[in-house]
Design a protein around this motif. Sequence first.
Motif, PDB file in Angstrom:
ATOM      1  N   GLU A 246       0.780  -1.571   0.130  1.00 17.51           N
ATOM      2  CA  GLU A 246      -0.412  -0.059  -0.083  1.00 17.51           C
ATOM      3  C   GLU A 246       1.226   1.310  -0.029  1.00 17.51           C
ATOM      4  N   VAL A 247       1.976   0.971   0.766  1.00 20.58           N
ATOM      5  CA  VAL A 247       2.520   2.063   1.100  1.00 20.58           C
ATOM      6  C   VAL A 247       3.801   2.653  -0.709  1.00 20.58           C
ATOM      7  N   ILE A 248       4.102   1.750  -0.982  1.00 21.60           N
ATOM      8  CA  ILE A 248       5.162   1.960  -2.645  1.00 21.60           C
ATOM      9  C   ILE A 248       3.929   2.255  -4.147  1.00 21.60           C
ATOM     10  N   GLU A 249       2.235   1.202  -3.450  1.00 22.34           N
ATOM     11  CA  GLU A 249       0.758   1.558  -4.509  1.00 22.34           C
ATOM     12  C   GLU A 249       1.074   3.440  -4.357  1.00 22.34           C
ATOM     13  N   TYR A 250       1.101   3.852  -2.974  1.00 24.48           N
ATOM     14  CA  TYR A 250       0.551   5.305  -2.671  1.00 24.48           C
ATOM     15  C   TYR A 250       1.920   6.293  -3.151  1.00 24.48           C
ATOM     16  N   MET A 251       3.113   6.059  -3.600  1.00 23.97           N
ATOM     17  CA  MET A 251       4.203   6.494  -3.812  1.00 23.97           C
ATOM     18  C   MET A 251       4.135   6.199  -5.301  1.00 23.97           C
ATOM     19  N   GLU A 252       3.638   5.764  -5.516  1.00 15.99           N
ATOM     20  CA  GLU A 252       3.654   6.012  -7.068  1.00 15.99           C
ATOM     21  C   GLU A 252       2.213   6.453  -7.430  1.00 15.99           C
ATOM     22  N   GLU A 253       1.245   6.408  -7.065  1.00 12.62           N
ATOM     23  CA  GLU A 253       0.016   7.744  -7.120  1.00 12.62           C
ATOM     24  C   GLU A 253       0.608   8.611  -7.001  1.00 12.62           C
ATOM     25  N   VAL A 254       1.200   9.288  -6.074  1.00 10.27           N
ATOM     26  CA  VAL A 254       1.976  10.727  -5.847  1.00 10.27           C
ATOM     27  C   VAL A 254       3.178  10.521  -7.235  1.00 10.27           C
ATOM     28  N   GLY A 255       3.629   9.704  -7.091  1.00  9.20           N
ATOM     29  CA  GLY A 255       5.023  10.059  -8.370  1.00  9.20           C
ATOM     30  C   GLY A 255       5.112   9.879  -8.901  1.00  9.20           C
ATOM     31  N   SER A 257       1.737  10.303 -11.632  1.00  6.85           N
ATOM     32  CA  SER A 257       0.325  10.443 -11.240  1.00  6.85           C
ATOM     33  C   SER A 257      -0.739   9.775 -12.540  1.00  6.85           C
ATOM     34  N   LYS A 258       0.177  10.226 -13.427  1.00  6.99           N
ATOM     35  CA  LYS A 258       0.422   9.818 -14.681  1.00  6.99           C
ATOM     36  C   LYS A 258       0.348   8.782 -15.427  1.00  6.99           C
ATOM     37  N   LYS A 259      -0.027   7.552 -15.134  1.00  7.72           N
ATOM     38  CA  LYS A 259       0.678   6.111 -15.464  1.00  7.72           C
ATOM     39  C   LYS A 259      -0.443   5.754 -15.967  1.00  7.72           C
ATOM     40  N   ALA A 260      -1.428   5.661 -15.904  1.00  6.25           N
ATOM     41  CA  ALA A 260      -2.677   5.090 -15.931  1.00  6.25           C
ATOM     42  C   ALA A 260      -2.808   5.481 -18.065  1.00  6.25           C
ATOM     43  N   GLU A 261      -2.811   6.579 -17.627  1.00  3.60           N
ATOM     44  CA  GLU A 261      -3.496   7.267 -18.957  1.00  3.60           C
ATOM     45  C   GLU A 261      -2.102   7.244 -20.060  1.00  3.60           C
ATOM     46  N   ARG A 262      -0.495   6.840 -18.762  1.00  2.00           N
ATOM     47  CA  ARG A 262       0.697   7.561 -20.209  1.00  2.00           C
ATOM     48  C   ARG A 262       0.032   5.424 -20.228  1.00  2.00           C
ATOM     49  N   GLU A 263      -0.546   4.724 -20.115  1.00  5.39           N
ATOM     50  CA  GLU A 263      -0.038   3.307 -20.802  1.00  5.39           C
ATOM     51  C   GLU A 263      -1.152   3.001 -21.262  1.00  5.39           C
ATOM     52  N   SER A 264      -2.724   3.674 -21.202  1.00  5.25           N
ATOM     53  CA  SER A 264      -3.877   3.790 -22.388  1.00  5.25           C
ATOM     54  C   SER A 264      -3.059   4.751 -23.277  1.00  5.25           C
ATOM     55  N   LEU A 265      -3.224   5.062 -23.729  1.00  2.00           N
ATOM     56  CA  LEU A 265      -2.526   6.600 -24.319  1.00  2.00           C
ATOM     57  C   LEU A 265      -1.523   5.580 -25.512  1.00  2.00           C
ATOM     58  N   GLY A 266      -0.430   5.041 -24.738  1.00  4.07           N
ATOM     59  CA  GLY A 266       0.349   5.184 -25.659  1.00  4.07           C
ATOM     60  C   GLY A 266      -0.073   3.715 -26.806  1.00  4.07           C
ATOM     61  N   LEU A 267      -0.879   3.050 -26.168  1.00  5.91           N
ATOM     62  CA  LEU A 267      -1.700   2.065 -27.018  1.00  5.91           C
ATOM     63  C   LEU A 267      -2.555   2.728 -28.151  1.00  5.91           C
TER      64      LEU A 267
ATOM     65  N   TYR B  78       6.920  18.439 -10.805  1.00 10.30           N
ATOM     66  CA  TYR B  78       5.916  18.558 -11.032  1.00 10.30           C
ATOM     67  C   TYR B  78       4.632  18.910 -11.234  1.00 10.30           C
ATOM     68  N   THR B  79       5.130  20.569 -12.361  1.00  2.00           N
ATOM     69  CA  THR B  79       3.944  21.168 -13.304  1.00  2.00           C
ATOM     70  C   THR B  79       4.468  20.441 -14.114  1.00  2.00           C
ATOM     71  N   ILE B  80       5.660  19.986 -15.145  1.00  2.00           N
ATOM     72  CA  ILE B  80       4.671  19.118 -16.098  1.00  2.00           C
ATOM     73  C   ILE B  80       4.500  18.061 -16.051  1.00  2.00           C
ATOM     74  N   MET B  81       5.116  17.617 -15.481  1.00  2.00           N
ATOM     75  CA  MET B  81       4.798  15.602 -15.288  1.00  2.00           C
ATOM     76  C   MET B  81       3.616  15.591 -14.436  1.00  2.00           C
ATOM     77  N   GLN B  82       3.191  16.250 -14.272  1.00  2.00           N
ATOM     78  CA  GLN B  82       1.629  15.719 -13.214  1.00  2.00           C
ATOM     79  C   GLN B  82       0.409  17.050 -13.703  1.00  2.00           C
ATOM     80  N   GLU B  83       0.672  18.444 -13.459  1.00  2.00           N
ATOM     81  CA  GLU B  83      -0.147  19.208 -13.261  1.00  2.00           C
ATOM     82  C   GLU B  83      -0.742  19.521 -14.454  1.00  2.00           C
ATOM     83  N   VAL B  84       0.814  19.984 -15.498  1.00  2.00           N
ATOM     84  CA  VAL B  84      -0.303  20.687 -17.237  1.00  2.00           C
ATOM     85  C   VAL B  84      -0.221  19.053 -17.954  1.00  2.00           C
ATOM     86  N   ALA B  85      -2.231  19.583 -18.172  1.00  2.00           N
ATOM     87  CA  ALA B  85      -2.444  18.568 -19.205  1.00  2.00           C
ATOM     88  C   ALA B  85      -1.343  17.920 -20.110  1.00  2.00           C
TER      89      ALA B  85
END
Lengths: 292, 416
Positions: A246-255, A257-267, B78-85
Amino acid sequence: MKEFKILAVIVALVGITYYGIEPYAHSVMHPEVAAADFTFKDVKNVDTTLAGNVENGKALVEANCIACHAIEAAGHPAVMPNADAAASYGVVPPDLSSAGRIYDTNYLANFIFDPVTAMHLEHKYTPDSGKQFPMPSYNWMTPQEIMDVVAYLKSVAPKVSEDKEGHKATFEAACGRCHNMKYAGIEATTPTDNLKNYMGATPPDLSQYIKSRGEHYLHSFINDPQVLLHGTSMPRVGLSEKAQEEVIEYMEEVGDSKKAERESLGLYVMGYMVVFALFAYLWKRKIWEEVH
Amino acid sequence: MAEFKKANSVGEWFDQRLGVVNFSKVMMSEYWIPKEINFLWAMGMILAVMFKILLISGIFLLMYYKPDVNMAFDSVNYTIMQEVAYGWLFRHVHAVGASVVFLIIYIHMFTGIYYGSYKKGREMIWISGMLLFMLFSAEGFSGYMLPWGQMSYWAAYVITEIFGGIPLIGDELVVWIRGNFYVADATLTRFFMLHVLLIPLAILGAIVFHFYALRFPHVNNESGEFFDYEEEAEKFKAGNKKGSKVIPFWPVFLSKDVFVMGIFLIFFFYLVFFHYGFAMDPINFDKADGLKTPAHIYPEWYFLWSYEVLRGWFFEIAGISGKDLGLMAFGFANAIFLVLPWLDRSPMVKPANQRPYFKYWFWLMIADLMVLTEFGKLPPTGPNAWVGFGASLTFLVLFIALPFITKAEAKKVGGK
């Protein structure tokens, strides 16, 4: 055919070079370490097969723990503000509300018995260091009593949701006394000056640790920091496998945060390029038919 | 002023004023490229496209990036990687693009060496290309500093320190380059300027020059054959498209380029979305800290070979320190490709594998560069240091021996 041969030569040369400078070089610079042990089998002062008695545990906790520890979940508020607590103990003592949930049972029992050995901090709290861990050993308690305390702590620990909020709660309970997480607006509950004094250095901000260290490293490191960073003053905190995830999940969710968007857009983008290449091939064939 | 008749179409209106019909002939439909080519001839166009991708993604990043030591790291991470669309997308494209562009540059460059496309009239193509390689290197290095991570800082520290080895002016030169006694805010700001203004301007100019340098000697072909372009062009224009040895840039040459580019972009976007770690080193996600040296400092992969040439010299020879020897070897390695057309004394313009001696030289050189690249990343301890020394020495020997090898080859083939 010739073009495929050329391509094969290039792919082979690039592949060999890539293997050398990425997977191979990294394996040399970061050798594999012993697998994480979530049973903490090196500490065995307490017989954890004993069934604990919650009622008895409650009495023991109220007599022994709440002078220093808050247990908000059981109606015991913090004894003093964080700044004062840090000034008194060196670091803010943890609220024990989630202790029964996030710590491994064997670890928790043995921690109560003797915190320093459980944390793998014998090198820091040597007799000649003049330092003493703020929490005393409860090695005068019987194993049964310790297991009663553990049972009580488990009984009061509130459940958390299986989402970012829940992960955040685990992160704050496990890491939040010492580490900042700037990108999530989390500040360590212990003031920086106290922390620096207590730990010997300011513990790092964890916002980007999922990227700078990566999941693989964190998996070993959190389980036992000494394995990868020998001599560090970061204690082994004794998280259960689930809590650590859960801790690592959270670190990923914060650090990241665009992982899901990246992986779906990538396809989609790759799919688009495949279609593009297909049409480009047909166009090329049509044009080149005239010249070949 | 010339008298203008009323134009009958929009096209004619533009043609009267800009000569677009002739211009498109000269640039596109009657710009002749040899027909006997393979997909390696598409690397130039891929590079042009990659430069465009880098330019556009860079412009987007520029809107949010802050060139200040206190803000740079968070503005990127932060700004570019997470905030900006889609800020993350532009950063990934830019970082991966910067790394992959060097892969294509190297393929392009070694294709040129393999087919002998740098001599017998093609010297300026080669030199302008090497100029571009140097400018891209400077662009890559200055850009790597901008996220202000640990590797940004320490790579900047190590590389600027290299200039300290130059006799007499070294120490002052380092301070002049950094704008401070250590790598600091002034260093970041000036490298930012270089990265977003001065070097891109120079690159644009060099690209134009590189393309222009192709016009007179023409593009080489797969067998190195010299033929009369005018004659072949006439054949093509007369309708003998199959018999002609040339094709027009548009649409024939470009149709193949676009297809190769399509395949390349599938690979490129795979890296951008799913496999970007090689271009975004984990260590660079720790903020720069001048008091904390990372355990392993290494440059980006495309500099590893020349870094290893520098590092390979680790002991004193004849009273000259290893550091100075490394510096000399490094200077040699970075300048020597530029004069390649004059090191190759053989008149043969043929694929390397059809040249009796050059083929050994070519593949040895490739192997040596691969060894240098590999050991440039590994920690330089124990046997690694000696392999590095051996490979570095081999590199020097190869280039010093090239004129003699090719002279012998010229003798053997008798001027052919």
